[in-house]
Every structure is written in C-alpha cells, then in structure tokens.
Scaffold this active site. Sequence first.
Site, mmCIF file in Angstrom:
data_model
loop_
_atom_site.group_PDB
_atom_site.id
_atom_site.type_symbol
_atom_site.label_atom_id
_atom_site.label_comp_id
_atom_site.label_asym_id
_atom_site.label_seq_id
_atom_site.Cartn_x
_atom_site.Cartn_y
_atom_site.Cartn_z
ATOM 1 N N GLY A 10 0.614 -0.838 0.685
ATOM 2 C CA GLY A 10 -0.119 -0.014 -0.213
ATOM 3 C C GLY A 10 0.993 1.309 0.470
ATOM 4 N N GLY A 11 1.989 1.303 -0.571
ATOM 5 C CA GLY A 11 2.986 1.891 -0.619
ATOM 6 C C GLY A 11 2.732 3.437 -1.496
ATOM 7 N N TYR A 148 -13.017 -4.268 11.772
ATOM 8 C CA TYR A 148 -11.369 -3.585 11.462
ATOM 9 C C TYR A 148 -10.426 -3.906 12.591
ATOM 10 C CZ TYR A 148 -7.680 0.302 10.756
ATOM 11 O OH TYR A 148 -6.682 1.235 10.426
ATOM 12 N N ILE A 181 -4.761 10.135 11.763
ATOM 13 C CA ILE A 181 -3.615 10.796 11.138
ATOM 14 C C ILE A 181 -4.910 11.340 9.966
ATOM 15 C CG2 ILE A 181 -2.360 9.853 9.463
ATOM 16 C CD1 ILE A 181 -1.786 9.499 12.042
HETATM 17 P P1 NDP Z 1 -5.341 4.785 2.233
HETATM 18 O O1 NDP Z 1 -6.514 4.308 1.591
HETATM 19 O O2 NDP Z 1 -4.678 5.970 2.126
HETATM 20 O O3 NDP Z 1 -3.481 3.822 1.475
HETATM 21 C C1 NDP Z 1 -4.148 1.912 1.218
HETATM 22 C C2 NDP Z 1 -3.365 1.592 0.556
HETATM 23 O O4 NDP Z 1 -3.273 0.221 0.595
HETATM 24 C C3 NDP Z 1 -3.759 1.791 -0.360
HETATM 25 O O5 NDP Z 1 -2.946 2.072 -2.195
HETATM 26 C C4 NDP Z 1 -4.467 0.587 -1.741
HETATM 27 O O6 NDP Z 1 -4.650 0.467 -2.730
HETATM 28 C C5 NDP Z 1 -3.825 -0.378 -0.810
HETATM 29 N N1 NDP Z 1 -3.955 -1.717 -0.672
HETATM 30 C C6 NDP Z 1 -5.670 -1.906 -0.119
HETATM 31 N N2 NDP Z 1 -6.022 -2.950 -0.848
HETATM 32 C C7 NDP Z 1 -4.993 -3.741 -0.772
HETATM 33 C C8 NDP Z 1 -4.790 -4.951 -1.433
HETATM 34 N N3 NDP Z 1 -5.599 -6.017 -1.080
HETATM 35 N N4 NDP Z 1 -3.576 -5.205 -1.839
HETATM 36 C C9 NDP Z 1 -2.346 -4.430 -1.696
HETATM 37 N N5 NDP Z 1 -2.427 -3.088 -1.414
HETATM 38 C C10 NDP Z 1 -4.156 -3.027 -1.301
HETATM 39 O O7 NDP Z 1 -4.733 4.058 3.895
HETATM 40 P P2 NDP Z 1 -4.241 4.688 4.893
HETATM 41 O O8 NDP Z 1 -3.246 5.598 4.483
HETATM 42 O O9 NDP Z 1 -4.811 5.383 5.536
HETATM 43 O O10 NDP Z 1 -3.748 3.738 5.943
HETATM 44 C C11 NDP Z 1 -2.585 3.070 5.979
HETATM 45 C C12 NDP Z 1 -2.953 1.667 7.182
HETATM 46 O O11 NDP Z 1 -2.480 2.594 8.138
HETATM 47 C C13 NDP Z 1 -3.578 0.657 7.204
HETATM 48 O O12 NDP Z 1 -3.734 -0.092 7.514
HETATM 49 C C14 NDP Z 1 -4.800 1.920 8.113
HETATM 50 O O13 NDP Z 1 -5.534 1.305 8.325
HETATM 51 C C15 NDP Z 1 -3.520 2.069 9.127
HETATM 52 N N6 NDP Z 1 -3.822 2.960 9.561
HETATM 53 C C16 NDP Z 1 -4.528 3.993 9.108
HETATM 54 C C17 NDP Z 1 -4.989 5.533 10.167
HETATM 55 C C18 NDP Z 1 -5.684 7.060 9.794
HETATM 56 O O14 NDP Z 1 -5.352 7.347 10.379
HETATM 57 N N7 NDP Z 1 -5.677 7.276 8.021
HETATM 58 C C19 NDP Z 1 -5.338 6.010 11.724
HETATM 59 C C20 NDP Z 1 -4.442 3.745 11.870
HETATM 60 C C21 NDP Z 1 -4.437 3.134 10.876
HETATM 61 P P3 NDP Z 1 -6.186 1.401 -3.154
HETATM 62 O O15 NDP Z 1 -5.986 2.827 -3.615
HETATM 63 O O16 NDP Z 1 -5.648 0.883 -4.836
HETATM 64 O O17 NDP Z 1 -7.088 0.561 -2.654
#
Ligand code: NDP
Length: 245
Positions: A10-11, A148, A181
């Site tokens: 998810g980078g 979740y 965040i």
């Molecule tokens: P985003 O939704 O912005 O980004 C997540 C990324 O993961 C996207 O690029 C997405 O792809 C990718 N992804 C989703 N499913 C898959 C899959 N099956 N295989 C490969 N890649 C996948 O999330 P955030 O940046 O907000 O969150 C990142 C992490 O931090 C997550 O684990 C989240 O649970 C955790 N987190 C976030 C918080 C927040 O406030 N944002 C708080 C606490 C934890 P695509 O864009 O194509 O769907």
Amino acid sequence: MAIKTAIVTGGGRGIGLAITNKLRQHNYHVYIVDLSFDNPEEDLKNNTKDFTFIKCDITKSDEINEVFKTLKLNHQQLDLLVNNAGIIRDNMIWKMPEEDFDNVIQVNLKGTWLMCKEASKIMKEQKFGRMVNIASRAWLGNRGQTNYAASKAGVISLTRVLALELGKYNIFVNAVAPGLIDTALSRGLEPNVLQSLIEAQPSKTIGKPEDVAKAVYFLGSNESDFITGQVLYVDGGKSIGSNFI
Ligand code: NDP
C-alpha cells in the site's frame, strides 16, 4: 552508503506513500506493492531509480510470489518489510454484511501474514531483517469496527509471535499503531466530527502520515536494535486512559 531494500505494501498513497518517501530519503530502494499507483508525487515521477512499483493484491499468494521473485532477481536481499496496506468497512455489527468482515480480515490480517511468511524465508536465509506492521489504535476497541479492530488485534498478535519465532535469526518484528492521521480517510469525515475527534486528543492535534513514517523508519533501522515484538503508538496520546470513542 550501501543501498538497502524495502517492501512497502500500500506504498502508493496515504501513510504508505509517506513511508515510501521516508525510506527513499534514507537510501532504500523501495518496492511499492499496491493495487494501483495512479497519482505519484512529482518527486516520484522525476526519480524512478529508487523505487519499483509492483501491482499486487496482498490477499493472493501467487501474486506475492511474483513480487519476491522480482525482488530476488533485482536485489537478492530484503532489509525491511512494511505491511501497511489496509482497508476499513465500518458498521455496527448488526448491520455489517458478512463479506465486509471477511474482506477486512483478508486484507489486513491474512495479507500481512502472507507477506510476513514470504519475507521470513528470505530474511532467515540472510540472517537479518526487520518487519514493521501497521496496526491501529483501534485494536483497543472502536464502536463500528468489529472487523477492523479484530484484524488489527490480529496484526499485533502476529507481530508478537513472529518476534518469538524469528528473533534468533536476527529478524526483529514490531508494530506501529497510528491514531487519527490526516489522510483521505479522515478528510472524508464531516468537519464537525473531525473537529470533535481532534479535541478529544490529548495533543489536540491530528497526526501527519510523516509522523507514522518516522516511527516506521526508526523500527526498521539499526537505531532500534534489541526492540522486538512491541507496539509503538503514534496517536497524540489517545491510547492513554479509557476515553475511547
Ligand atoms: P489508504 O486507503 O490511503 O491507503 C491504503 C493503500 O493500501 C492503498 O494504496 C490501497 O490501494 C492499498 N491496498 C488496499 N488493499 C490492498 C490489497 N489487497 N493489496 C495491496 N494493496 C492494497 O490508507 P491509509 O494510508 O489511511 O492507511 C494505511 C494503513 O494505516 C492501513 O493499514 C490503515 O489501517 C492504517 N491506519 C490508518 C489510520 C488513518 O487515520 N488513516 C489510522 C490507523 C491506522 P488502492 O488505493 O488501490 O485501494
């Protein structure tokens, strides 16, 4: 300085993109393992030498195998795995479709497990490695997040067991638990809801993706040697006390 190699799932956006950029600044070649990579920043567009994008769904072991094949072919080693990809499908349990439970567990927990499994093989061989799993403060309990929160509790448990299994191979595994965040996700909230969440924070602020990236960098580097199986909260203090919302 020798180039290191990292995988960030998810980078390509949000917190994952901040982690990718932080690692690139510190001499890593980053494998961005994501479903898509549509909106790279200018910096990424202009410097394609320090990252490789691989389209991969982390719930599919055959796609993950291809990622590791490519990595071994190009770099032969893996210094750091960051399991960041995650999804949310919130609802109260009585309204939550069963598939929303399954999908969240599949991506957040099973996907992380599959990535750790493949990474452990290469890291065990090289007798070195770091893994950082992105959990969430929500594992402590958040209404509407049975799926979740359980998935992130699973990620923390997985982290602790891997620390036990892999420590003797010089592989250290830790988790980062972000709180509120500033990402697309939180920007989608009603402004008054967001404001009340910020006010409920001990810090009275919302975190930045870069705050999470700094913690990941620390736990992925030699600066954190002898720390394993731990959870580092990046949440402005929200995990302290019992004032959950
Ligand atoms: P985003 O939704 O912005 O980004 C997540 C990324 O993961 C996207 O690029 C997405 O792809 C990718 N992804 C989703 N499913 C898959 C899959 N099956 N295989 C490969 N890649 C996948 O999330 P955030 O940046 O907000 O969150 C990142 C992490 O931090 C997550 O684990 C989240 O649970 C955790 N987190 C976030 C918080 C927040 O406030 N944002 C708080 C606490 C934890 P695509 O864009 O194509 O769907």
